[in-house]
Design an enzyme around this catalytic site. Structure first.
Site, PDB file in Angstrom:
ATOM      1  N   ASP A  97      35.374  40.423   6.092  1.00  0.00           N
ATOM      2  CA  ASP A  97      36.532  39.537   6.092  1.00  0.00           C
ATOM      3  C   ASP A  97      37.301  39.785   4.798  1.00  0.00           C
ATOM      4  O   ASP A  97      36.702  39.821   3.723  1.00  0.00           O
ATOM      5  CB  ASP A  97      36.063  38.078   6.161  1.00  0.00           C
ATOM      6  N   ASP A 198      42.311  37.964   6.894  1.00  0.00           N
ATOM      7  CA  ASP A 198      42.579  36.533   6.970  1.00  0.00           C
ATOM      8  C   ASP A 198      44.072  36.229   6.776  1.00  0.00           C
ATOM      9  O   ASP A 198      44.687  36.730   5.821  1.00  0.00           O
ATOM     10  CB  ASP A 198      41.768  35.860   5.845  1.00  0.00           C
ATOM     11  N   GLU A 240      44.705  38.599  11.281  1.00  0.00           N
ATOM     12  CA  GLU A 240      44.784  37.256  11.858  1.00  0.00           C
ATOM     13  C   GLU A 240      46.242  36.807  11.789  1.00  0.00           C
ATOM     14  O   GLU A 240      46.769  36.557  10.709  1.00  0.00           O
ATOM     15  CB  GLU A 240      43.893  36.284  11.087  1.00  0.00           C
ATOM     16  N   HIS A 315      35.379  30.840  14.400  1.00  0.00           N
ATOM     17  CA  HIS A 315      34.909  29.724  13.576  1.00  0.00           C
ATOM     18  C   HIS A 315      35.986  28.666  13.354  1.00  0.00           C
ATOM     19  O   HIS A 315      35.705  27.646  12.725  1.00  0.00           O
ATOM     20  CB  HIS A 315      34.433  30.268  12.231  1.00  0.00           C
ATOM     21  N   ASP A 316      37.196  28.913  13.809  1.00  0.00           N
ATOM     22  CA  ASP A 316      38.286  27.943  13.620  1.00  0.00           C
ATOM     23  C   ASP A 316      38.617  27.180  14.893  1.00  0.00           C
ATOM     24  O   ASP A 316      39.437  26.254  14.864  1.00  0.00           O
ATOM     25  CB  ASP A 316      39.567  28.656  13.166  1.00  0.00           C
TER      26      ASP A 316
HETATM   27  C1  GLC Z   1      41.881  31.578   8.296  1.00  0.00           C
HETATM   28  C2  GLC Z   1      40.398  31.389   8.428  1.00  0.00           C
HETATM   29  C3  GLC Z   1      40.081  29.942   8.209  1.00  0.00           C
HETATM   30  C4  GLC Z   1      40.499  29.582   6.816  1.00  0.00           C
HETATM   31  C5  GLC Z   1      41.962  29.933   6.558  1.00  0.00           C
HETATM   32  C6  GLC Z   1      42.246  29.949   5.095  1.00  0.00           C
HETATM   33  O1  GLC Z   1      42.583  30.911   9.269  1.00  0.00           O
HETATM   34  O2  GLC Z   1      39.962  31.872   9.655  1.00  0.00           O
HETATM   35  O3  GLC Z   1      38.743  29.646   8.436  1.00  0.00           O
HETATM   36  O4  GLC Z   1      40.322  28.209   6.604  1.00  0.00           O
HETATM   37  O5  GLC Z   1      42.293  31.209   7.019  1.00  0.00           O
HETATM   38  O6  GLC Z   1      41.595  31.035   4.494  1.00  0.00           O
END
Ligand code: GLC
Ligand code: CA
Length: 539
Positions: A97, A198, A240, A315-316
């Site tokens: 990540d 991320d 992402e 995980h979100d």
């Molecule tokens: C992304 C991650 C999430 C995190 C956010 C800030 O969306 O997947 O878990 O809280 O970024 O880093």
């Protein structure tokens, strides 16, 4: 030649919840190593490892204080090197990540930066003077409240799109960018399989113009990153990107542009929230709309110049069977349906740990059971605005991020075999039935549906490269062909808990996968709740 990551299936490990090896209740790298055999049996090609870097853990590792060190709760660098090496022996690559929109406020760069305005690290972050004694503007943080945090020492505000403990990096600074590229090369030199990036769509932000995602410099930065780091290495990269359209996804993933392998797009995430509001403002899902979004990303993205990823969970976001399927009487059928309908589409599929055994959401009764900063902040903010506790707990049960973060259910031993100690987050009590041990012992389990889907992808080019053609049906049914050369596969899925009609004059040549027994003909079929199958048909 088709790139390896186009044929791959990626498995996301949330390290804190995967496997504890030393009884402290927290998953760790040694724990992951001990489960590589299981992952090889499932058949996956790569692990996307959520952050294991040194971190104070304000956002479970998405707040990094040292990019080149492992957090002690997860192990030491030697464990990480072992994981990379041992995974390779199981034919698994490790995708790290990459969290570079922001750091932790405990990162030495930020500790230096906040000391004084002339500090060499000052410009690694985004600082602004107060305006009329207030924050520079009304931009909001993703975790509630203002995106600006006042820092007494130097009398300026710093910018944070997430928690105040996650100050945003200043990508306009070429020195910061080079520092990030050096760090990426440190990891690439270790032989990792790539990066999951991320909230990468935020790095081109312009707070003065209130631009968050898709800023003007976003793609130039990614191109520069590509050139200076992974560009000529055989790795995968996935961004992402919550606000990607098919056109934007092409900008990221067109090989001619030298950016990323693919992106995660989240268009389906808005389908069960009220338009223009937040994720907590719930509305029921309309299956026809879900189908429309799924089809859009198969047809509007030009796969000759782009690539996409396929996923239901991470995980979100909550567990898909609890959210859009049925985690009670049709738990197994709906889990297999979601697997079949997604894994035979065009793109690279991702499995989130526990999805392959049909893990479900965890029902919390009060805010004391909640660990996630996003839910906790939302709860406080909305309580002050007059919402009732009940409706907020309900929203957290439906959408909260802890739902998918409960410990992996390995067996019916105490704490699901995740730890011999006290788990950091409650284990779902349904672990006595829903666990890996049971799944492996039952040849009809969800696990084996996933295993078979992965095998189908590995062994059939049509799954990787076939064209997608929609078959016209009612809203609650999604049916499509994949077509390559003289092969044609038909995939049919009943997205609903009711019986639905499906008919086709296609002749079944071979049954590839199904979650119920199939009749001999497709003419005038009644699909059972969540029924899904794939068959090879005459072209
Ligand atoms: C992304 C991650 C999430 C995190 C956010 C800030 O969306 O997947 O878990 O809280 O970024 O880093
Ligand atoms: Ca541990």
């Amino acid at each position: 030649m088709t790139a390896w990551w186009k044929k791959a299936v990626v498995y996301q490990v949330y390290p804190k919840s995967f496997q504890d090896s030393n009884g402290d209740g927290i998953g760790d790298i040694k724990g992951i190593i001990s489960r590589l055999g299981y992952l090889e049996k499932l058949g996956i090609d790569a692990i996307w490892l959520s952050p294991v870097y040194k971190s104070p853990g304000v956002d479970n590792g998405y707040d990094i204080s040292d990019y080149e060190a492992i957090d002690p709760q997860y192990g030491i660098m030697e464990d990480m090197d072992n994981l990379i090496a041992k995974a390779k022996r199981h034919h698994i690559r490790i995708v790290m990540d990459l969290v570079v929109n922001h750091t932790s406020d405990k990162n030495k760069w930020f500790v230096e930066a906040r000391k004084n305005k002339d500090n060499p690290y000052r410009d690694f972050y985004i600082w602004r003077d107060p305006v009329d004694g207030h924050a520079p503007n009304d931009m909001k943080s993703g975790f509630s409240g203002s995106a600006w945090q006042y820092d007494e020492k130097t009398g300026q505000y710093y910018f944070h799109l997430f928690a105040p403990g996650q100050p945003d990096l200043n990508w306009k600074n070429p020195k910061l960018r080079q520092t990030i590229y050096d760090m990426m090369n440190f990891w690439l030199d270790k032989g990792i399989g790539g990066f999951r990036m991320d909230v990468i769509e935020l790095i081109g932000k312009d707070p003065d113009k209130k631009i968050r995602e898709n800023g003007p410099m976003l793609h130039p930065y990614i191109q520069e990153m590509n050139k200076n780091t992974f560009g000529n290495r055989d790795v995968m990269t996935v961004g992402e990107t919550w606000n990607a359209t098919p056109k934007i996804a092409e900008e990221y993933s067109d090989p001619a542009r030298h950016e990323l392998s693919m992106v995660f797009q989240f268009e389906d995430q808005g389908l069960d929230q009220q338009p223009g509001k937040e994720k907590w403002d719930l509305r029921p899902l309309n299956l026809g709309e879900l189908k429309k979004v799924l089809v859009k990303w198969q047809t509007k993205l030009d796969f000759n110049h782009a690539w996409n990823s396929l996923f239901w969970e991470n995980h979100d976001i909550p567990r898909v069977i609890s959210r859009w399927g049925n985690d009670k009487e049709y738990r197994v059928q709906s889990a297999k349906m979601f697997a079949i309908v997604l894994h035979l589409m065009h793109g690279t599929p991702y499995i989130y740990n526990g999805e392959e055994i049909g893990m479900t959401n965890y029902p919390v009764k009060s805010i004391d059971e909640v660990e996630d900063i996003e839910s906790i902040n939302m709860y406080k903010e909305r309580l002050a605005q007059g919402y009732s506790k009940d409706e907020l707990i309900h929203a957290i049960n439906v959408k909260g991020r802890d739902n998918a973060r409960t410990p992996m259910q390995w067996s019916d031993d105490a704490e699901a075999g995740f730890t011999t100690g006290m788990p950091w987050l409650h284990v779902n009590p349904n672990y006595v039935d829903i666990n890996v041990k049971n799944a492996l012992a039952d040849h009809n389990s969800i696990f084996y549906t996933y295993q078979k889907l992965i095998k189908l992808r590995h062994e059939n080019d049509i799954v990787v490269n076939g064209d997608f053609e929609l078959v016209s049906t009612d809203d609650n049914v999604l049916a499509y062909y994949r077509v390559l050369g003289n092969e044609r596969w038909l995939v049919v899925a009943n997205l609903s808990s009711k019986q639905e009609r499906f008919t086709s004059t296609d002749e079944i040549q071979r049954i590839l996968i199904s979650n119920y027994d199939l009749p001999e003909t497709l003419l005038g079929m009644t699909l059972k709740p969540y029924e899904a199958f794939a068959v090879a048909v005459k072209k």
